[in-house]
Scaffold this motif. Structure first.
Motif, PDB file in Angstrom:
ATOM      1  N   LEU A 165      24.815  20.174  42.348  1.00  0.00           N
ATOM      2  CA  LEU A 165      25.969  19.274  42.322  1.00  0.00           C
ATOM      3  C   LEU A 165      27.276  20.012  42.026  1.00  0.00           C
ATOM      4  O   LEU A 165      28.273  19.818  42.747  1.00  0.00           O
ATOM      5  N   PRO A 166      27.352  20.868  40.995  1.00  0.00           N
ATOM      6  CA  PRO A 166      28.620  21.573  40.735  1.00  0.00           C
ATOM      7  C   PRO A 166      29.054  22.445  41.909  1.00  0.00           C
ATOM      8  O   PRO A 166      30.241  22.473  42.259  1.00  0.00           O
ATOM      9  N   TYR A 167      28.098  23.137  42.529  1.00  0.00           N
ATOM     10  CA  TYR A 167      28.468  24.037  43.632  1.00  0.00           C
ATOM     11  C   TYR A 167      28.996  23.262  44.834  1.00  0.00           C
ATOM     12  O   TYR A 167      30.035  23.622  45.400  1.00  0.00           O
ATOM     13  N   HIS A 168      28.310  22.198  45.242  1.00  0.00           N
ATOM     14  CA  HIS A 168      28.761  21.435  46.407  1.00  0.00           C
ATOM     15  C   HIS A 168      30.100  20.742  46.133  1.00  0.00           C
ATOM     16  O   HIS A 168      30.941  20.637  47.029  1.00  0.00           O
ATOM     17  N   SER A 169      30.291  20.286  44.911  1.00  0.00           N
ATOM     18  CA  SER A 169      31.549  19.616  44.576  1.00  0.00           C
ATOM     19  C   SER A 169      32.724  20.588  44.615  1.00  0.00           C
ATOM     20  O   SER A 169      33.746  20.326  45.261  1.00  0.00           O
ATOM     21  N   LEU A 170      32.580  21.725  43.932  1.00  0.00           N
ATOM     22  CA  LEU A 170      33.685  22.683  43.865  1.00  0.00           C
ATOM     23  C   LEU A 170      33.873  23.436  45.182  1.00  0.00           C
ATOM     24  O   LEU A 170      34.991  23.842  45.501  1.00  0.00           O
ATOM     25  N   ARG A 171      32.799  23.634  45.922  1.00  0.00           N
ATOM     26  CA  ARG A 171      32.944  24.261  47.234  1.00  0.00           C
ATOM     27  C   ARG A 171      33.798  23.398  48.138  1.00  0.00           C
ATOM     28  O   ARG A 171      34.683  23.891  48.851  1.00  0.00           O
ATOM     29  N   THR A 172      33.549  22.087  48.114  1.00  0.00           N
ATOM     30  CA  THR A 172      34.340  21.161  48.923  1.00  0.00           C
ATOM     31  C   THR A 172      35.784  21.128  48.449  1.00  0.00           C
ATOM     32  O   THR A 172      36.722  21.175  49.260  1.00  0.00           O
ATOM     33  N   LEU A 173      35.977  21.064  47.137  1.00  0.00           N
ATOM     34  CA  LEU A 173      37.338  21.065  46.591  1.00  0.00           C
ATOM     35  C   LEU A 173      38.073  22.356  46.937  1.00  0.00           C
ATOM     36  O   LEU A 173      39.273  22.335  47.261  1.00  0.00           O
ATOM     37  N   HIS A 174      37.383  23.452  46.882  1.00  0.00           N
ATOM     38  CA  HIS A 174      37.975  24.748  47.207  1.00  0.00           C
ATOM     39  C   HIS A 174      38.477  24.785  48.656  1.00  0.00           C
ATOM     40  O   HIS A 174      39.587  25.257  48.934  1.00  0.00           O
ATOM     41  N   LEU A 175      37.675  24.267  49.578  1.00  0.00           N
ATOM     42  CA  LEU A 175      38.079  24.273  50.994  1.00  0.00           C
ATOM     43  C   LEU A 175      39.193  23.273  51.270  1.00  0.00           C
ATOM     44  O   LEU A 175      40.079  23.530  52.084  1.00  0.00           O
ATOM     45  N   VAL A 176      39.149  22.124  50.600  1.00  0.00           N
ATOM     46  CA  VAL A 176      40.179  21.101  50.821  1.00  0.00           C
ATOM     47  C   VAL A 176      41.532  21.570  50.320  1.00  0.00           C
ATOM     48  O   VAL A 176      42.572  21.329  50.951  1.00  0.00           O
ATOM     49  N   THR A 177      41.554  22.249  49.181  1.00  0.00           N
ATOM     50  CA  THR A 177      42.823  22.655  48.564  1.00  0.00           C
ATOM     51  C   THR A 177      43.223  24.081  48.910  1.00  0.00           C
ATOM     52  O   THR A 177      44.224  24.571  48.417  1.00  0.00           O
ATOM     53  N   TRP A 178      42.441  24.743  49.748  1.00  0.00           N
ATOM     54  CA  TRP A 178      42.686  26.157  50.034  1.00  0.00           C
ATOM     55  C   TRP A 178      44.025  26.359  50.730  1.00  0.00           C
ATOM     56  O   TRP A 178      44.389  25.636  51.659  1.00  0.00           O
ATOM     57  N   ASN A 179      44.765  27.372  50.271  1.00  0.00           N
ATOM     58  CA  ASN A 179      46.058  27.718  50.847  1.00  0.00           C
ATOM     59  C   ASN A 179      46.155  29.231  50.944  1.00  0.00           C
ATOM     60  O   ASN A 179      45.874  29.944  49.983  1.00  0.00           O
ATOM     61  N   VAL A 180      46.529  29.715  52.110  1.00  0.00           N
ATOM     62  CA  VAL A 180      46.552  31.154  52.339  1.00  0.00           C
ATOM     63  C   VAL A 180      47.527  31.866  51.409  1.00  0.00           C
ATOM     64  O   VAL A 180      47.387  33.056  51.140  1.00  0.00           O
ATOM     65  N   ASN A 181      48.536  31.148  50.912  1.00  0.00           N
ATOM     66  CA  ASN A 181      49.554  31.759  50.058  1.00  0.00           C
ATOM     67  C   ASN A 181      49.287  31.595  48.572  1.00  0.00           C
ATOM     68  O   ASN A 181      50.085  32.015  47.748  1.00  0.00           O
ATOM     69  N   SER A 182      48.190  30.923  48.227  1.00  0.00           N
ATOM     70  CA  SER A 182      47.898  30.680  46.815  1.00  0.00           C
ATOM     71  C   SER A 182      46.781  31.589  46.352  1.00  0.00           C
ATOM     72  O   SER A 182      45.951  32.048  47.131  1.00  0.00           O
ATOM     73  N   CYS A 183      46.767  31.811  45.048  1.00  0.00           N
ATOM     74  CA  CYS A 183      45.714  32.649  44.470  1.00  0.00           C
ATOM     75  C   CYS A 183      44.635  31.772  43.845  1.00  0.00           C
ATOM     76  O   CYS A 183      43.467  31.975  44.075  1.00  0.00           O
ATOM     77  N   GLY A 184      45.031  30.793  43.049  1.00  0.00           N
ATOM     78  CA  GLY A 184      44.089  29.807  42.510  1.00  0.00           C
ATOM     79  C   GLY A 184      42.932  30.395  41.736  1.00  0.00           C
ATOM     80  O   GLY A 184      41.778  30.110  42.014  1.00  0.00           O
ATOM     81  N   ASP A 185      43.228  31.253  40.770  1.00  0.00           N
ATOM     82  CA  ASP A 185      42.175  31.951  40.047  1.00  0.00           C
ATOM     83  C   ASP A 185      41.212  31.009  39.317  1.00  0.00           C
ATOM     84  O   ASP A 185      40.015  31.259  39.264  1.00  0.00           O
ATOM     85  N   ARG A 186      41.741  29.957  38.736  1.00  0.00           N
ATOM     86  CA  ARG A 186      40.874  29.054  37.956  1.00  0.00           C
ATOM     87  C   ARG A 186      39.817  28.405  38.834  1.00  0.00           C
ATOM     88  O   ARG A 186      38.638  28.382  38.494  1.00  0.00           O
ATOM     89  N   LEU A 187      40.247  27.866  39.968  1.00  0.00           N
ATOM     90  CA  LEU A 187      39.288  27.244  40.880  1.00  0.00           C
ATOM     91  C   LEU A 187      38.335  28.287  41.451  1.00  0.00           C
ATOM     92  O   LEU A 187      37.137  28.038  41.602  1.00  0.00           O
TER      93      LEU A 187
END
Length: 343
Positions: A258-280
């Motif tokens: 559950l944690p992996y599928h949830s955060l994997r989806t969130l990661h792809l939805v919020t992904w931005n080529v110009n962002s680093c997003g270390d926490r996520l």
């Protein structure tokens, strides 16, 4: 459409959906975190998983003539885990070298393929185990053909073929030269929209449907047990194992998948080529390790819910102990006979 669905299922990415978008973001602290976190974590999972699943397979094969359908599913689950665990030293080496792949293109392709084959075969085998336990509890005499060994092997074969065929697209993309390093297990930023669609399909078919099925089985089995009054011995013999199977499976789903599928989806939805997003990114790294750790938790399922697994395990250790004892007792006698012969 069915062929498209098959090719998309489990093809959650052209590589792994890890937070390592491109090698141009080396300033992100996520790279250092992965180098410190992945090698030690993967090696711990490798050691524990190899011991637990290797011993489990040995126990299952030792008493295969007396196997049940439940043990057939558990044997296939243990084989899947052991095959995946064998790839973890390669992954550990990759991240220890700072995301530099040295094992060739073909091996790189196998890495992502093995991860998703293991993850979704584990999900389906765990789900089928729970369904079989529920059917054996709710309809112990009506559905004997469903829980037969032959039916179990046929169903296992279908699961293997479906998952492996659905994941075959992962074998098309291997390692890639990125400056002085060779990249593997990386997310392709140019295909983010396609990856997002594939992720949603894999999320529904690979996780949500099995998780919903497992939850329904849990509720139904509680309902069945609340209405049936059986002697304590009968409850321990059958119904208790059914409840134990579903509870352990739910824990594995909630902790690993559950944690992996949830955060994997969130990661792809919020992904931005110009962002680093270390926490996520760090969160996805941790949840991916948790998903891999399901291989370490499954042996607990075999021990507490397998058919006569505890007795078989004790018998194996007892047999080894007796052999060692006989060797120790026979050694002095052999020495004495050798001495007497000389005299």
């Amino acid at each position: 459409w069915e062929r498209k669905l098959m090719s998309l299922f489990l093809f959650s990415s052209t590589s792994e959906m890890e937070p390592n978008e491109t090698f141009s973001f080396r300033n992100c602290t996520i790279e250092n975190f992965k180098r410190e976190f992945y090698p030690i974590t993967y090696l711990i999972i490798f050691v524990w998983g190899a011991l637990g699943n290797g011993l489990s397979i040995y126990v299952f094969l030792q008493t295969y003539k007396k196997a049940t359908s439940v043990n057939v599913f558990m044997l296939n689950l243990a084989i899947s885990d052991l095959l995946f665990i064998s790839t973890l030293p390669f992954r550990a080496d990759y991240y220890f070298r700072g995301s530099n792949w040295i094992f060739g293109d073909l091996t790189c392709r196998i890495m992502s393929y093995s991860l998703y084959v293991n993850m979704y075969t584990s999900i389906y085998f765990l789900t089928v185990l729970s369904v079989v336990r529920f059917l054996a509890t709710a309809y112990p005499f009506r559905l004997l053909h469903v829980t037969s060994i032959r039916s179990a092997w046929i169903l296992c074969g279908i699961i293997w073929l479906f998952i492996m065929a659905s994941s075959v697209m992962l074998l098309k993309r291997g390692s890639e030269q990125k400056g002085n390093l060779i990249a593997c297990l990386e997310l392709d930023p140019q295909k983010i929209n396609k990856l997002l669609i594939m992720n949603h399909i894999a999320l529904v078919i690979g996780f949500l449907v099995p998780f919903f099925t497992l939850s329904v089985c849990y509720l139904l089995i509680i309902r069945v047990l609340s209405k049936v009054e059986l002697p304590e011995s009968s409850l321990q013999a059958s119904h208790k194992k059914a409840v134990t199977t579903i509870i352990i499976t739910l824990i594995i789903f909630l902790l690993c998948f559950l944690p992996y599928h949830s955060l994997r989806t969130l990661h792809l939805v919020t992904w931005n080529v110009n962002s680093c997003g270390d926490r996520l990114h760090k969160a996805v790294v941790i949840t991916l390790a948790l998903a891999a750790a399901n291989s370490c938790l499954n042996p607990f399922l075999y021990y507490f819910a397998g058919e006569n697994f505890k007795d078989k395990l004790r018998a194996v250790f007892r047999k080894d102990h007796l052999q060692k004892a006989k060797t120790k007792r026979s050694f002095p006698i052999c020495v004495w006979l050798k001495t007497e012969t000389r005299v």
